[in-house]
Scaffold this motif. Structure first.
Motif: not given
Length: 476
Positions: A45-47, A53-54, A165-166, A212-213
């Motif tokens: 999920a963090d990736s 962001i990138l 952050i989406s 988000e959901c």
């Protein structure tokens, strides 16, 4: 501790997965990033946060290492083997950097926080080191590294949840998605590094989770998994500027809020600490058909003495009563677990108690390890890692064999039953078959022939056969 991919009863391993996100606009990116993730679901999920962001900085994802301007590895520190795997991959990345000197290599996640000095200075393996709470600083760190500076930010936060952050859904099947609801952990299990690498618990605001959901559902997703190191301790109090919404949101209430988005949206969650899963959560699960009937309830050991050394805050008998409560309220619920073999001072009697509690709980699946001492943990400071490796391996093998038999027995009981299955896509073994999962998170494979269903549809499947990891059936 979230589910870590290790000795599993099925082969759906996600270790070392590289990503290419959806690109619906077919945008062409001149700068590319490659990201590879290891460990728990939270890392994956963090990736997706990192990718978002990138992406905003003009980087597109690639699966081709050779064309990447940025190479990131999202790391896990939970076991020594995971750390060694990451080191081996970094050595391979360095070879690519010698051929493409402008390429930057970065380490993300738990190992980044724990081994920052080694990576940057002693071993000179990487250019960028970023901890789990510092991903917003990535653009600045990339810019610094591009100018030849070693860039590092591993500061932990008491507030960061990345709520605004989406995430970019990476390698998504378009059906299921992870949604992070909280970060960090307050449980000081003596074997675990998570409180030191991910910091203290903080819960994301409930409205951003529901939003988000809902957006995922509107975009065609039909299943969300709510993620946290310990989801049952989720607790969010709206700010005082919103007095009409000032009632605290517990995990049970959050589950209900997400389930109410649509009966067509399945809701899962991971992971539960036995001490925190409440009766309110169980009754909420029973009240909503679309909250999946599957609970991951790590036991770690069946011995009360070992559980006390692990600082798990419950006894063998208490855990068994919790399982009884789940069976009472949710008789069709699947229960899965984490188990550690060979913890400090573990005797043969302790090991037999673990085998017997497995029999009592009848787990459908377990994540099974032998104990790996982690630097900085309470166990490393307090206890001697005194169980010989060959004994650990033998006990682990007995646990695996026990779980294999339990899984097979449980799956055989499903033969003749009909389940509502969410279609994930083509079976990996044959394009002539669909694969999906039922509410209990069991993999179900069935022929496409004679069906009109598509990926993302719900179908009723009658089970005809099974292995210890898969149910086989036909649409009815």
């Amino acid at each position: 501790m979230l589910d870590l991919v290790a000795h599993k009863v099925h082969d759906e391993s996600r270790q070392g997965e590289s990503y290419a996100p959806q690109n619906p606009d077919n945008k062409v990116y001149t700068r590319k990033f490659y990201i590879e993730s290891y460990g728990c679901q939270m890392n994956f999920a963090d990736s997706e946060i990192v990718a978002s962001i990138l992406n905003k900085e003009g980087f597109g994802a690639t699966r081709n290492l050779e064309e990447a301007n940025l190479i990131f590895i999202n790391t896990c520190s939970i076991r020594e083997k995971a750390e060694q795997t990451v080191r081996n991959r970094l050595q391979e990345f360095r070879k690519i950097k010698t051929q493409n000197p402008g390429t930057l290599i970065g380490v993300l996640g738990c190992m980044a926080e724990r081994l920052k000095a080694k990576f940057l200075e002693e071993e000179k393996l990487v250019d960028i080191v970023v901890g789990p709470d510092a991903y917003r600083s990535l653009p600045k760190l990339v810019a610094e590294a591009s100018e030849g500076h070693k860039s590092v930010n591993v500061l932990l936060s008491r507030e960061e949840t990345y709520a605004d952050i989406s995430p970019i859904r990476l390698n998504s099947n378009g059906v299921s998605a992870f949604v992070s609801i909280m970060r960090g952990c307050n449980n000081m299990c003596s074997f675990c590094v998570v409180p030191f690498t991910r910091g203290r618990e903080r819960s994301r605001d409930a409205e951003s989770i529901v939003r988000e959901c809902r957006e995922l559902f509107e975009n065609g997703y039909r299943e969300v998994t709510l993620l946290g190191q310990n989801v049952d301790s989720y607790y969010y109090t709206p700010p005082y500027s919103q007095p009409e919404e000032a009632q605290p949101v517990t995990f049970a209430r959050l589950l209900e809020m997400v389930a109410q988005i649509s009966p067509l949206l399945r809701v899962r969650f991971s992971t539960s600490h036995p001490k925190d899963i409440t009766r309110d959560v169980l009754t909420t699960m029973a009240a909503y058909e679309n909250i999946c009937k599957c609970i991951h309830l790590p036991v770690q050991s069946g011995s009360t003495r070992i559980l006390q050394l692990m600082n798990r805050t419950y006894t063998r008998e208490w855990y068994m009563r919790k399982v009884d409560e789940i069976r009472e309220i949710l008789p069709d619920c699947s229960i899965t677990s984490d188990i550690i073999a060979g913890f400090c001072t573990e005797t043969e009697e302790d090991h037999q108690e673990t085998l017997s509690i497995m029999d009592y709980c009848q787990y459908d699946l377990s994540y099974m390890f032998f104990y790996s001492e982690r630097p900085g943990t309470l166990a490393q400071r307090r206890y001697k890692d005194d169980v010989p490796l060959e004994v650990k391996k033998r006990r682990l093998q007995e646990i695996i064999e026990k779980q294999n038999q339990l899984s097979l027995n449980n799956y055989k009981k499903d033969i003749g039953k009909t389940f509502k299955v969410l279609v994930d896509g083509d079976s990996k073994r044959s394009a002539d078959d669909w694969v999906g999962r039922n509410s209990q998170n069991k993999v179900v494979v069935f022929p496409k022939k004679g069906t009109t269903c598509q990926k993302g549809d719900y179908v009723n499947v009658k089970i005809k056969d099974c292995t210890q990891a898969t149910l086989f059936g036909e649409v009815v």
